[in-house]
Design a protein around this motif. Structure first.
Motif, short mmCIF file in Angstrom:
data_model
loop_
_atom_site.label_atom_id
_atom_site.label_comp_id
_atom_site.label_asym_id
_atom_site.label_seq_id
_atom_site.Cartn_x
_atom_site.Cartn_y
_atom_site.Cartn_z
N ASN A 53 0.80 -1.22 0.00
CA ASN A 53 0.00 0.00 0.00
C ASN A 53 0.84 1.27 0.00
O ASN A 53 0.34 2.34 -0.28
N TYR A 84 -11.69 -3.08 4.70
CA TYR A 84 -10.34 -2.55 4.51
C TYR A 84 -10.36 -1.30 3.63
O TYR A 84 -9.66 -0.32 3.91
N LYS A 134 -8.83 2.38 4.51
CA LYS A 134 -7.79 2.96 3.66
C LYS A 134 -8.22 4.33 3.13
O LYS A 134 -7.44 5.30 3.15
N ASP A 163 -0.73 3.80 -2.69
CA ASP A 163 -1.35 5.08 -2.38
C ASP A 163 -0.48 6.27 -2.77
O ASP A 163 -0.75 7.40 -2.40
N TRP A 206 -0.99 5.39 9.60
CA TRP A 206 -0.68 4.58 8.41
C TRP A 206 0.70 3.95 8.50
O TRP A 206 0.90 2.79 8.12
#
Length: 748
Positions: free
Chosen positions: A29, A263, A267, A33, A279
């Motif tokens: 991630n 999830y 997120k 992201d 995070w």
């Protein structure tokens, strides 16, 4: 399987992931992201060209210190990986003079834009290095976990006064989502709370840490009470050094099992708020096992939660397990006089013979789920073993068939005036001997039949015996030494584990002194002292086939031994706390271990791999028992619950509630119809095992999520409760005819 991990991804992978829409929860991630989540709170507010923090000398000093420490400990491979990830020059001596921006052309695969600042670089270095250093930390050691604690603590980037604000914001968000998602997302609270608190303590923000703990500790689940009590005593950085529970928590990723929809909600929230502090912790210290399908209910989550490192990853329970029984050797069963008489009567033609046939057919058929006979080397049967098998088969023909309407009788052995402190008990398989381990470091063996215990004669006397005589085995015994009790001296600390060999010739004992001793029951002397554990050995048990035995102790590992090797054959490492109980599978190919980390692991004897991890207990595990057919496992712990597990599918299939204190002993009846549990609450309870296993809907096992709904039917399965006057039950044993023997020390 989708998982959120803190490590780096390959460059090609990263490109692929970035092109996918944000709704995909697979992969890393950090890359997924983009730069928003990788940058620190400070840098996200400023433009990418702002490099004021890039040349911060303390950051470079920190990185240099970490690299020098790794090099000093000869972790050269880790040094190289860190150096490459950070884009630092090869000459480590000139690190200070090198380019302080830390963004070389050969940067890490998961790196941010070239405008990234030093703090995000450090967070990347921390993530990758913690993955590198983690591997050797499996064996108990002091250096590796400390390195991990230090490195992860360096990733702090936020204002300490804002920790409470971050946590409160996440709490408000989770409380506002739909009920179906709330239970799953609430799992994040506990690991986040612990890591944020430890980060505050480590960075010397004592007051902020205290306020944070007092404000949010009450929100955590009740089954984490003991852990929170330990945590509350850690208020200074010095307290953290050498604390095992803390090191466990910092060096292992906390596993959460969350549905994809839940999830995505989490997120999206963190992305919108740019809540990088939370995070970063999720990326570094949590492993999120994402599954497709409906979110789990609060009850389903609570049933599987409670262990030190969260739930088991679904991948951990997918390996093939050969849980079937080995083919029994074919032994001719001679007929008794009684049997012949019974056959000759026409009125009752063959009452006992069908049972004998069934015993014979059972031994001839090969179980499709059984391992091959020679998968692991097992000792050959001696003549005495064959005689014992024949005796066992004869006893089995007279075995009482148990059930809800036909419960076993219980014979309780109370140890009176046990001022030495009874710590362990075992019976021989034929129920002729009982042994006790005591806190005064002695092992005591009693005969529970009229036959007294005798030693073998001295060598001089043995020479005078006619070795060809039929009763030579009787003649070698010294009648002068006959007594009901023998005391074995040798240990230098309390004896915590005890186990008879299947052939009744040997006895194992494990002690606080770190050794396991093998005693001869012919001479009542110590034959071998096995040294391998560095700390107290809590339990030991012989394999059902003899020769092999298992031990587990305070050093967090279980060891597999053979009686003729003074060093262990296998070391099973993976538990995060003491290995408190051990048990061999009936086919001797697997070993189950229970631990203070509140998990049960199943290990393959052949290759040493962990093939099952079971989570669900809320306290240290003290009792394990395999069903006679090898398909199921029962476990008991300090939480007073007995949990039932399906070994083949790797799932919890039942929960038996009723005990009010630690469950210390579990035993299945010889045919597996009844499960008996003994507890420190001074009771023995009988459970209907047949009903517990037959009620299962096998369709549930094939569900994609691997979760089944547990029925709350403990009262229906409870067949009886039997109280002692004031004696905790520390051992149970079914005789070959299904009489239940129990033992404990009277506690006035």
């Amino acid at each position: 399987m989708a998982a959120v991990q803190g490590g780096m991804v390959d460059t090609d992978e990263e490109k692929d992931i970035k092109t996918e829409p944000p709704s995909d929860g697979c992969g890393n991630n950090n890359a997924n992201d983009g730069r928003v989540l990788s940058a620190s709170p400070a840098s996200s507010a400023s433009s990418g060209s702002n490099k004021s923090a890039a040349g911060a000398p303390e950051d470079q000093q920190t990185l240099l210190a970490v690299l020098q420490f790794l090099r000093k400990n000869k972790l050269n491979e880790s040094v190289e990986i860190l150096r490459r990830e950070a884009g630092l020059p090869e000459d480590l001596l000139d690190l200070k003079a090198g380019d302080s921006s830390g963004t070389g052309p050969g940067g890490a695969a998961g790196s941010v834009d070239e405008g990234g600042d030093a703090s995000s670089l450090l967070s990347r270095v921390t993530v990758s290095s913690s993955g590198v250093v983690q591997a050797p930390a499996k064996a108990p050691g002091e250096d590796q976990p400390d390195v991990n604690v230090v490195l992860s603590a360096y990733s702090q980037q936020g204002d300490p006064s804002l920790y409470g604000v971050y946590y409160s914001g996440l709490k408000r968000f989770i409380e506002s989502v739909l009920d179906c998602h709330r239970a799953e997302l609430s799992q994040v609270f506990y690991p986040l709370f612990v890591h944020m608190y430890l980060e505050l303590v480590y960075n010397n923000h004592e007051n902020e840490a205290k306020v944070f703990f007092e404000k949010f500790s009450g929100d955590q689940e009740c089954y984490y009470e003991d852990d929170l009590r330990i945590l509350s005593g850690m208020t200074k950085k010095e307290h953290m050094r050498g604390n095992e529970t803390l090191l466990d928590f910092r060096t292992s990723k906390f596993v959460l099992r969350i549905s994809r929809d839940s999830y995505q909600l989490l997120k999206r929230h963190l992305q919108e708020r740019q809540n990088n502090q939370i995070w970063n912790i999720i990326q570094e210290h949590l492993y999120i096992d994402i599954f497709d399908g409906m979110p789990r209910s609060k009850g389903q989550i609570d049933a599987m939660s409670g262990s030190l490192a969260g739930e088991a990853k679904r991948e951990a329970n997918k390996a093939k397990v050969y849980y079937g029984l080995l083919k029994e050797p074919e032994i001719e069963l001679p007929l008794d006089d009684e049997d012949e008489e019974a056959e000759n009567e026409e009125g009752k033609p063959k009452k006992k013979k069908p049972k004998k046939d069934s015993m014979g057919s059972k031994s001839k058929k090969q179980d499709p789920n059984a391992p091959s006979q020679n998968r692991i080397p097992l000792p050959e049967l001696k003549d005495s073993d064959k005689l014992d098998k024949i005796m066992y088969m004869k006893e089995a023909t007279k075995r009482i068939r148990l059930g809800p309407d036909n419960l076993p009788s219980i014979c309780f052995y109370s140890f009176l005036n046990a001022y030495q402190g009874l710590t362990a008990v075992d019976f021989t398989d034929d129920s002729s001997l009982i042994a006790g381990g005591f806190a005064d470091s002695t092992v005591r063996v009693w005969s529970v039949t009229p036959k007294k215990l005798r030693k073998v004669k001295s060598a001089a006397d043995l020479n005078l015996i006619d070795k060809e005589s039929d009763d030579v085995l009787e003649r070698i015994m010294d009648e002068k030494t006959a007594s009901e009790l023998k005391i074995l001296y040798g240990h230098s600390g309390p004896v915590y584990g005890i186990s008879f060999s299947p052939d009744r010739n040997y006895l194992l004992s494990s002690s606080e002194d770190g050794t396991i001793r093998l005693w001869s029951l012919q001479t009542f002397t110590c034959l071998v002292g096995y040294k391998g554990h560095n700390y107290p050995v809590w339990d030991t048990q012989f394999s059902p086939h003899g020769y092999y035995f298992i031990s587990g102790g305070h050093d967090r590992v279980a060891r597999l031994w053979a009686t003729d090797h003074y060093q262990p054959l296998r070391i099973f490492s993976g538990h995060l706390a003491d290995v408190t109980c051990t048990r061999f599978h009936p086919n001797s190919n697997y070993v189950a271990t229970g631990s203070s980390d509140r998990t049960i692991r199943l290990w393959d004897v052949l290759n040493g791999n962990c093939v099952r991890i079971f989570t669900g207990h809320k306290g240290p595990i003290h009792a394990l028992a395999f069903s006679p057919n090898g398909k199921f496992l029962a476990s008991g712990a300090t939480d007073g619950r007995v949990l039932l597990w399906d070994i083949g599918h790797g799932l919890m299939i039942g929960e038996l509630k009723g005990h009010t204190d630690t469950v210390y002993s579990l035993r299945f009846s010889r045919d597996g119809e009844i499960l008996a549990s003994g507890s420190m609450d001074n009771t023995v309870r009988m459970w209907d095992a047949t009903k517990a296993f037959d009620d299962l809907e096998t369709d549930d096992f094939t569900a994609a999520t691997g979760h089944i709904h547990l029925q709350d039917n403990s009262q229906e399965l409870l067949l009886g409760t039997y109280l002692t006057k004031s004696t905790p039950v520390i051992h149970l044993h079914f005789t070959r005819r299904n009489l239940l023997l129990a033992a404990g020390a009277y506690n006035p």
